[in-house]
Scaffold this motif. Structure first.
Motif, PDB file in Angstrom:
ATOM      1  N   HIS A 117       0.835  -1.210   0.000  1.00 39.40           N
ATOM      2  CA  HIS A 117       0.000   0.000   0.000  1.00 39.40           C
ATOM      3  C   HIS A 117       0.873   1.265   0.000  1.00 39.40           C
ATOM      4  N   SER A 138      -6.425   1.276   6.006  1.00 41.23           N
ATOM      5  CA  SER A 138      -7.066   0.258   5.176  1.00 41.23           C
ATOM      6  C   SER A 138      -8.156  -0.458   5.962  1.00 41.23           C
ATOM      7  N   GLU A 166     -12.716  -0.590   8.729  1.00 45.05           N
ATOM      8  CA  GLU A 166     -13.717  -1.389   9.438  1.00 45.05           C
ATOM      9  C   GLU A 166     -14.820  -0.466   9.978  1.00 45.05           C
ATOM     10  N   PRO A 180     -18.891  -2.573  -0.361  1.00 43.05           N
ATOM     11  CA  PRO A 180     -18.142  -2.070   0.786  1.00 43.05           C
ATOM     12  C   PRO A 180     -18.621  -0.668   1.171  1.00 43.05           C
ATOM     13  N   GLY A 181     -18.627  -0.409   2.461  1.00 49.96           N
ATOM     14  CA  GLY A 181     -19.273   0.786   2.985  1.00 49.96           C
ATOM     15  C   GLY A 181     -18.551   2.091   2.682  1.00 49.96           C
ATOM     16  N   PRO A 183     -16.911   3.501   0.062  1.00 49.02           N
ATOM     17  CA  PRO A 183     -17.320   4.270  -1.117  1.00 49.02           C
ATOM     18  C   PRO A 183     -18.761   4.785  -1.011  1.00 49.02           C
ATOM     19  N   GLY A 265      -7.047   1.551   1.397  1.00 54.17           N
ATOM     20  CA  GLY A 265      -8.343   1.776   0.755  1.00 54.17           C
ATOM     21  C   GLY A 265      -9.029   3.083   1.141  1.00 54.17           C
ATOM     22  N   VAL A 266      -8.947   3.465   2.421  1.00 55.26           N
ATOM     23  CA  VAL A 266      -9.663   4.669   2.869  1.00 55.26           C
ATOM     24  C   VAL A 266      -9.010   5.945   2.315  1.00 55.26           C
ATOM     25  N   ALA A 268      -8.796   6.554  -0.537  1.00 55.46           N
ATOM     26  CA  ALA A 268      -9.610   6.909  -1.720  1.00 55.46           C
ATOM     27  C   ALA A 268     -10.724   7.880  -1.334  1.00 55.46           C
ATOM     28  N   THR A 293      -7.009   0.903  -3.405  1.00 55.30           N
ATOM     29  CA  THR A 293      -7.491  -0.397  -2.918  1.00 55.30           C
ATOM     30  C   THR A 293      -6.577  -1.508  -3.469  1.00 55.30           C
TER      31      THR A 293
HETATM   32  O1  KG4 Z   1      -6.767  -1.262   1.514  1.00 54.49           O
HETATM   33  P1  KG4 Z   1      -8.019  -1.988   1.234  1.00 54.49           P
HETATM   34  O2  KG4 Z   1      -8.455  -2.159  -0.195  1.00 54.49           O
HETATM   35  O3  KG4 Z   1      -7.990  -3.418   1.828  1.00 54.49           O
HETATM   36  C1  KG4 Z   1      -7.173  -3.756   2.880  1.00 54.49           C
HETATM   37  O4  KG4 Z   1      -5.982  -4.005   2.620  1.00 54.49           O
HETATM   38  O5  KG4 Z   1      -7.711  -3.742   4.016  1.00 54.49           O
HETATM   39  O6  KG4 Z   1      -9.123  -1.232   2.072  1.00 54.49           O
HETATM   40  C2  KG4 Z   1     -10.455  -1.585   2.043  1.00 54.49           C
HETATM   41  C3  KG4 Z   1     -11.201  -0.551   2.842  1.00 54.49           C
HETATM   42  C4  KG4 Z   1     -12.667  -0.914   3.053  1.00 54.49           C
HETATM   43  O7  KG4 Z   1     -12.953  -0.758   4.427  1.00 54.49           O
HETATM   44  C5  KG4 Z   1     -13.399   0.110   2.208  1.00 54.49           C
HETATM   45  O8  KG4 Z   1     -14.681   0.431   2.714  1.00 54.49           O
HETATM   46  C6  KG4 Z   1     -12.458   1.293   2.297  1.00 54.49           C
HETATM   47  O9  KG4 Z   1     -11.178   0.715   2.171  1.00 54.49           O
HETATM   48  N1  KG4 Z   1     -12.683   2.270   1.204  1.00 54.49           N
HETATM   49  C7  KG4 Z   1     -13.084   3.533   1.428  1.00 54.49           C
HETATM   50  C8  KG4 Z   1     -13.253   4.141   0.155  1.00 54.49           C
HETATM   51  N2  KG4 Z   1     -12.916   3.216  -0.797  1.00 54.49           N
HETATM   52  C9  KG4 Z   1     -12.561   2.076  -0.122  1.00 54.49           C
HETATM   53  N3  KG4 Z   1     -13.344   4.190   2.574  1.00 54.49           N
HETATM   54  C10 KG4 Z   1     -13.761   5.466   2.479  1.00 54.49           C
HETATM   55  N4  KG4 Z   1     -13.946   6.109   1.313  1.00 54.49           N
HETATM   56  C11 KG4 Z   1     -13.706   5.488   0.127  1.00 54.49           C
HETATM   57  N5  KG4 Z   1     -13.886   6.134  -1.031  1.00 54.49           N
END
Ligand code: KG4
Length: 325
Positions: A117, A138, A166, A180-181, A183, A265-266, A268, A293
């Motif tokens: 990441h 993430s 989470e 997923p919540g 986005p 991910g967050v 984003a 992500t």
């Molecule tokens: O980094 P990631 O793809 O997976 C891990 O390695 O954990 O992160 C996934 C997380 C999920 O909780 C998803 O809801 C969050 O990233 N996520 C976002 C957004 N896009 C993905 N959280 C907030 N806003 C977003 N636009």
């Protein structure tokens, strides 16, 4: 001479393979996401994820090689995520990578998903070099990391309870926004006003806590199911951003480092991105949206720097679901 790394990622619900040249140039990044399957259950079902990885992995890797316009023989090393993540899911990509490394007689580089990441930023910003402060956000991790060098890290603070992703996913679930919540909250929050006061937890050190704010949102929604969801989303994003930025400012004062890199991910999230770009006396970097992500290009990039550092794995490497930096 150019170095080509094949990256393989299967730690959660994305099967991905990528070829990256010299750590920074993405020649291919094939991502097969299982979101549509898992959203039926409101979250990732580990057993179903593993089975789908098995079905997809071979085709995804072949496509990555084809799209990169190279042959398997041109690969210098195979970088595979070996943790953290879901053990069954990790084992699929890792076993495939081990077999490939053995068959091609090319080095295997077990790669930490968290390092991946961070490395997503090296792809987005060709000029970015350590040292910097990374805020890792993430689904499974929230940490402030001092990235001293490409393969040298010190964790300065971490969440004491929920990871930030989470918290986004649970808050979205309680509001029935779907999976997923993150986005979904991002989209809905764009139409809201941050009018709702939510709690923030402070620690002396650089640790975080997100369970208090998550529970506060859940309670507010239970007590008042007609609450304006867009306002609640925006207020949640605003409070979370304040928690993150407050700790980042403390980390800047503590280390004197003013280069701030977002990852996971967050990162984003459009609200959080804007807030970080507004940081004064510091420069913020964040990956291209498609690299925030899970994807294998970031694994190939992190793998490249481990390859340069001589960090080669042997074929006894196992998946480590709770791997840390
Ligand atoms: O980094 P990631 O793809 O997976 C891990 O390695 O954990 O992160 C996934 C997380 C999920 O909780 C998803 O809801 C969050 O990233 N996520 C976002 C957004 N896009 C993905 N959280 C907030 N806003 C977003 N636009």
């Amino acid at each position: 001479m150019d170095t080509y790394i094949l990256g393989i990622e299967s730690s959660c619900d994305e099967t991905s393979a990528s070829v990256v040249k010299n750590g920074r140039d993405v020649l291919s990044n094939v991502i097969n996401t299982q979101i549509d399957i898992h959203k039926l259950y409101g979250g990732v079902v580990p057993e179903i994820a593993s089975r789908n990885h098995i079905q997809n992995i071979s085709e995804v890797v072949k496509m990555a090689i084809k799209e990169a316009n190279i042959e398997f023989e041109n690969i210098d090393a195979v970088a595979c995520t070996y943790g953290p993540g879901l053990v069954g899911a990790l084992l699929v990509g890792l076993s495939y990578g081990k077999a490939l490394s053995f068959a091609l007689d090319k080095p295997l580089i077990g790669t930490n998903h968290i390092e991946g990441h961070i490395a997503a930023n090296y792809i987005t910003y060709k000029e970015l070099k350590p040292p910097f402060l990374c805020i890792m956000m993430s689904g499974g991790n929230t940490q402030i990391i001092h990235v001293k060098d490409y393969t040298e890290f010190e964790v300065l603070g971490r969440t004491r309870d929920d990871a930030i992703g989470e918290a986004f996913d649970k808050v979205a679930r309680i509001m029935d926004l779907g999976y997923p919540g993150g986005p979904k909250i991002d989209e809905l929050g764009k139409n809201g006003q941050a009018t709702i006061e939510l709690p923030k937890t402070h620690f002396e050190n650089l640790d975080f806590s997100f369970s208090g704010i998550k529970t506060a949102v859940i309670n507010l929604h239970h007590k008042n199911p007609d609450i304006n969801k867009a306002d609640l989303c925006k207020s949640f994003e605003k409070t979370v951003s304040e928690i993150l930025i407050q700790n980042v400012k403390k980390a800047i004062t503590q280390t004197g480092i003013k280069t701030i890199v977002l990852a996971g991910g967050v990162s984003a999230n459009s609200y959080i991105r804007e807030e970080f770009f507004k940081l004064e006396n510091a420069k913020a970097y964040m990956p291209d949206l498609k690299l925030c992500t899970d994807n294998a290009a970031m694994i190939a990039s992190a793998g490249y720097y481990n390859y340069l550092a001589g960090k080669i794995s042997d074929l006894t490497l196992n998946a480590v679901p709770d791997l840390v930096l």
